[in-house]
Design a protein around this motif. Structure first.
Motif, PDB file in Angstrom:
ATOM      1  N   VAL A  26       0.746  -0.873   0.273  1.00 39.31           N
ATOM      2  CA  VAL A  26       0.072   0.012   0.018  1.00 39.31           C
ATOM      3  C   VAL A  26       0.529   1.083   0.090  1.00 39.31           C
ATOM      4  O   VAL A  26       1.912   1.428   0.802  1.00 39.31           O
ATOM      5  N   VAL A  27       0.608   2.193  -0.844  1.00 40.45           N
ATOM      6  CA  VAL A  27       1.531   3.218  -0.851  1.00 40.45           C
ATOM      7  C   VAL A  27       0.695   4.462  -1.047  1.00 40.45           C
ATOM      8  O   VAL A  27      -0.328   4.385  -1.199  1.00 40.45           O
ATOM      9  N   ARG A  28       1.293   5.156   0.306  1.00 40.13           N
ATOM     10  CA  ARG A  28       0.903   6.763   0.108  1.00 40.13           C
ATOM     11  C   ARG A  28       1.200   8.002  -0.535  1.00 40.13           C
ATOM     12  O   ARG A  28       2.816   7.454   0.253  1.00 40.13           O
ATOM     13  N   GLY A  34       0.981  18.966   4.095  1.00 40.12           N
ATOM     14  CA  GLY A  34      -0.046  18.883   3.569  1.00 40.12           C
ATOM     15  C   GLY A  34      -0.431  17.853   3.464  1.00 40.12           C
ATOM     16  O   GLY A  34      -0.405  17.162   4.555  1.00 40.12           O
ATOM     17  N   LYS A  35      -1.558  17.407   2.706  1.00 37.75           N
ATOM     18  CA  LYS A  35      -3.036  15.996   2.611  1.00 37.75           C
ATOM     19  C   LYS A  35      -2.343  14.819   1.601  1.00 37.75           C
ATOM     20  O   LYS A  35      -1.460  15.103   1.464  1.00 37.75           O
ATOM     21  N   PHE A  36      -2.658  13.903   1.961  1.00 38.74           N
ATOM     22  CA  PHE A  36      -2.561  13.088   0.648  1.00 38.74           C
ATOM     23  C   PHE A  36      -3.122  13.842  -0.715  1.00 38.74           C
ATOM     24  O   PHE A  36      -3.623  13.944  -1.243  1.00 38.74           O
ATOM     25  N   PHE A  90      -2.707   3.743  -2.789  1.00 31.79           N
ATOM     26  CA  PHE A  90      -2.110   3.227  -4.122  1.00 31.79           C
ATOM     27  C   PHE A  90      -2.184   1.991  -3.785  1.00 31.79           C
ATOM     28  O   PHE A  90      -1.314   1.473  -3.474  1.00 31.79           O
ATOM     29  N   ASP A  91      -3.264   0.691  -3.937  1.00 32.04           N
ATOM     30  CA  ASP A  91      -2.843  -0.539  -3.514  1.00 32.04           C
ATOM     31  C   ASP A  91      -3.053  -1.658  -4.320  1.00 32.04           C
ATOM     32  O   ASP A  91      -3.892  -1.334  -4.852  1.00 32.04           O
ATOM     33  N   THR A  92      -1.714  -3.054  -4.480  1.00 32.01           N
ATOM     34  CA  THR A  92      -1.625  -3.532  -4.984  1.00 32.01           C
ATOM     35  C   THR A  92      -0.556  -4.855  -4.516  1.00 32.01           C
ATOM     36  O   THR A  92      -0.589  -4.659  -3.469  1.00 32.01           O
ATOM     37  N   GLY A 136       1.831   2.348   5.544  1.00 32.57           N
ATOM     38  CA  GLY A 136       1.697   2.127   4.385  1.00 32.57           C
ATOM     39  C   GLY A 136       3.824   2.012   4.017  1.00 32.57           C
ATOM     40  O   GLY A 136       4.519   2.632   4.479  1.00 32.57           O
ATOM     41  N   TRP A 137       3.507   2.064   2.480  1.00 33.34           N
ATOM     42  CA  TRP A 137       5.328   2.980   2.153  1.00 33.34           C
ATOM     43  C   TRP A 137       4.601   4.154   1.947  1.00 33.34           C
ATOM     44  O   TRP A 137       4.026   4.105   1.298  1.00 33.34           O
ATOM     45  N   MET A 138       5.160   5.348   2.648  1.00 29.35           N
ATOM     46  CA  MET A 138       4.709   6.769   2.412  1.00 29.35           C
ATOM     47  C   MET A 138       6.009   7.129   1.912  1.00 29.35           C
ATOM     48  O   MET A 138       6.982   7.181   2.264  1.00 29.35           O
ATOM     49  N   VAL A 139       5.680   8.405   0.797  1.00 29.15           N
ATOM     50  CA  VAL A 139       5.966   9.208   0.465  1.00 29.15           C
ATOM     51  C   VAL A 139       5.797  10.865   0.407  1.00 29.15           C
ATOM     52  O   VAL A 139       4.862  10.618   0.360  1.00 29.15           O
ATOM     53  N   GLU A 140       6.776  11.818   0.293  1.00 24.45           N
ATOM     54  CA  GLU A 140       6.332  12.882   1.245  1.00 24.45           C
ATOM     55  C   GLU A 140       6.813  13.661  -0.927  1.00 24.45           C
ATOM     56  O   GLU A 140       7.849  12.993  -0.831  1.00 24.45           O
TER      57      GLU A 140
END
Length: 183
Positions: A26-28, A34-36, A90-92, A136-140
């Protein structure tokens, strides 16, 4: 005879190919300060690649909302939980047979092409060990999304631009993001 059977059995075990195991990711993508990044700004393109071979493991676009403003803006501490139901993801599922170093490439926001940025991240993935806990795997995604427009007003040129965070949120609460200059 027993040694021959052992060697034969060992040889067959070594020659047996490893089978890929479905592994959830799961990628965010979070806009800096800010926000997503999701539907409001066209989302962000996500590409997961095997770092060694360059093979694409998965591709897609973040979908969903910008998340809970209060939770995101008031978060403190180490690795705070920012995501909520409906926040862009993004869920894969990727199929890997062994621990794999994976490159994550993010490009966005897709609805603000003049401000599109790319960021990359890397991490090891282990077959069957999902990357879906917490955020999940979060990037900025850093920077600002700027949407300019220009028009003539007599002999002057009026340049107007909407300036917002990459998530499409105003920089200051209550602001519409419009800025105007005349030359």
């Amino acid at each position: 005879m027993k040694i021959g059977l052992f060697v034969s059995a060992f040889g067959m075990a070594v020659a047996t190919p490893a089978y890929a195991e479905p592994t959830r990711v799961v990628v965010r993508v979070l806009s800096q300060d800010g926000k997503f990044v999701g539907d409001h700004t066209g989302g962000a393109r996500i590409t997961l690649r095997d770092a060694k071979s360059g093979k694409t493991l998965a591709q897609g676009i973040t979908k969903g909302g910008t998340g809970n403003t209060d939770r995101i803006m008031r978060a403190t501490g180490r690795s705070p939980l920012l995501q909520t139901d409906g926040a862009a993801t993004f869920d894969t599922i990727v199929d890997i047979a062994e621990p794999t170093l994976v490159d994550l490439e993010v490009a966005g926001p897709l609805g603000r092409l003049g401000s599109l940025l790319q960021v990359k991240s890397q991490r090891w993935m282990v077959p069957g060990q999902a990357i879906d806990i917490g955020n999940g795997w979060m990037v900025e995604l850093p920077g600002l999304a700027i949407t300019p427009t220009a028009m003539r007003s007599g002999s002057a040129v009026v340049v107007q631009a909407k300036v917002e965070l990459m998530c499409g949120c105003p920089i200051t609460p209550g602001e519409n993001g419009m800025h105007r200059s005349m030359w």
